[in-house]
Motif scaffolding. Sequence first.
Motif, PDB file in Angstrom:
ATOM      1  N   MET A   1      20.264  -4.732 -23.252  1.00 13.01           N
ATOM      2  CA  MET A   1      19.756  -3.850 -24.296  1.00 13.01           C
ATOM      3  C   MET A   1      19.872  -4.587 -25.632  1.00 13.01           C
ATOM      4  O   MET A   1      20.947  -5.027 -26.008  1.00 13.01           O
ATOM      5  N   ASN A   2      18.750  -4.734 -26.337  1.00 13.24           N
ATOM      6  CA  ASN A   2      18.812  -5.478 -27.588  1.00 13.24           C
ATOM      7  C   ASN A   2      19.301  -4.591 -28.735  1.00 13.24           C
ATOM      8  O   ASN A   2      19.467  -3.384 -28.599  1.00 13.24           O
ATOM      9  N   ASN A   3      19.516  -5.222 -29.873  1.00 13.91           N
ATOM     10  CA  ASN A   3      20.087  -4.560 -31.042  1.00 13.91           C
ATOM     11  C   ASN A   3      19.246  -3.371 -31.504  1.00 13.91           C
ATOM     12  O   ASN A   3      19.779  -2.363 -31.947  1.00 13.91           O
TER      13      ASN A   3
ATOM     14  N   TYR B   1      17.496  -1.216 -29.754  1.00 18.43           N
ATOM     15  CA  TYR B   1      17.726  -0.016 -28.956  1.00 18.43           C
ATOM     16  C   TYR B   1      19.171   0.464 -29.036  1.00 18.43           C
ATOM     17  O   TYR B   1      19.442   1.653 -28.851  1.00 18.43           O
ATOM     18  N   LYS B   2      20.099  -0.439 -29.331  1.00 17.84           N
ATOM     19  CA  LYS B   2      21.475  -0.015 -29.589  1.00 17.84           C
ATOM     20  C   LYS B   2      21.518   0.824 -30.858  1.00 17.84           C
ATOM     21  O   LYS B   2      22.227   1.829 -30.931  1.00 17.84           O
ATOM     22  N   LYS B   3      20.736   0.414 -31.858  1.00 14.84           N
ATOM     23  CA  LYS B   3      20.657   1.179 -33.103  1.00 14.84           C
ATOM     24  C   LYS B   3      20.025   2.546 -32.863  1.00 14.84           C
ATOM     25  O   LYS B   3      20.424   3.533 -33.462  1.00 14.84           O
TER      26      LYS B   3
ATOM     27  N   ALA C   1      20.175   4.279 -30.023  1.00 15.48           N
ATOM     28  CA  ALA C   1      21.192   5.082 -29.336  1.00 15.48           C
ATOM     29  C   ALA C   1      22.250   5.577 -30.325  1.00 15.48           C
ATOM     30  O   ALA C   1      22.633   6.750 -30.302  1.00 15.48           O
ATOM     31  N   ALA C   2      22.688   4.689 -31.206  1.00 15.29           N
ATOM     32  CA  ALA C   2      23.668   5.080 -32.223  1.00 15.29           C
ATOM     33  C   ALA C   2      23.083   6.143 -33.146  1.00 15.29           C
ATOM     34  O   ALA C   2      23.767   7.110 -33.514  1.00 15.29           O
TER      35      ALA C   2
END
Length: 88
Positions: free
Chosen positions: A1-3, A5-7, A9-10
């Motif tokens: 998971m790249n940055n 999509y992490k952002k 989710a957050a």
Amino acid sequence: MNNKYKKLAASLVLDAIGFIPIPFLDLAWAPLSGYIMTKMYKGKEGKVAGIISFLEEILPLDIIPTFTIMWIYSYGINKRKNEEIIEV
């Protein structure tokens, strides 16, 4: 998971926290959400989004998903603007 999509989710988690209708939690959450927004999104856009996030949380407007909107702006709308500038 790249940055990116992490952002996302957050952002979804942070918006969910902001939706919790506990008045005293909003007093603590408003400045924290503004601070987190400025750290997640750098530059002028992040500062403006931090102020908007703070105001949205401190006022009884807790139905606006500010973090998710900023993610859409950063990775959708603003990305297209940047691509148009590069192509010219």
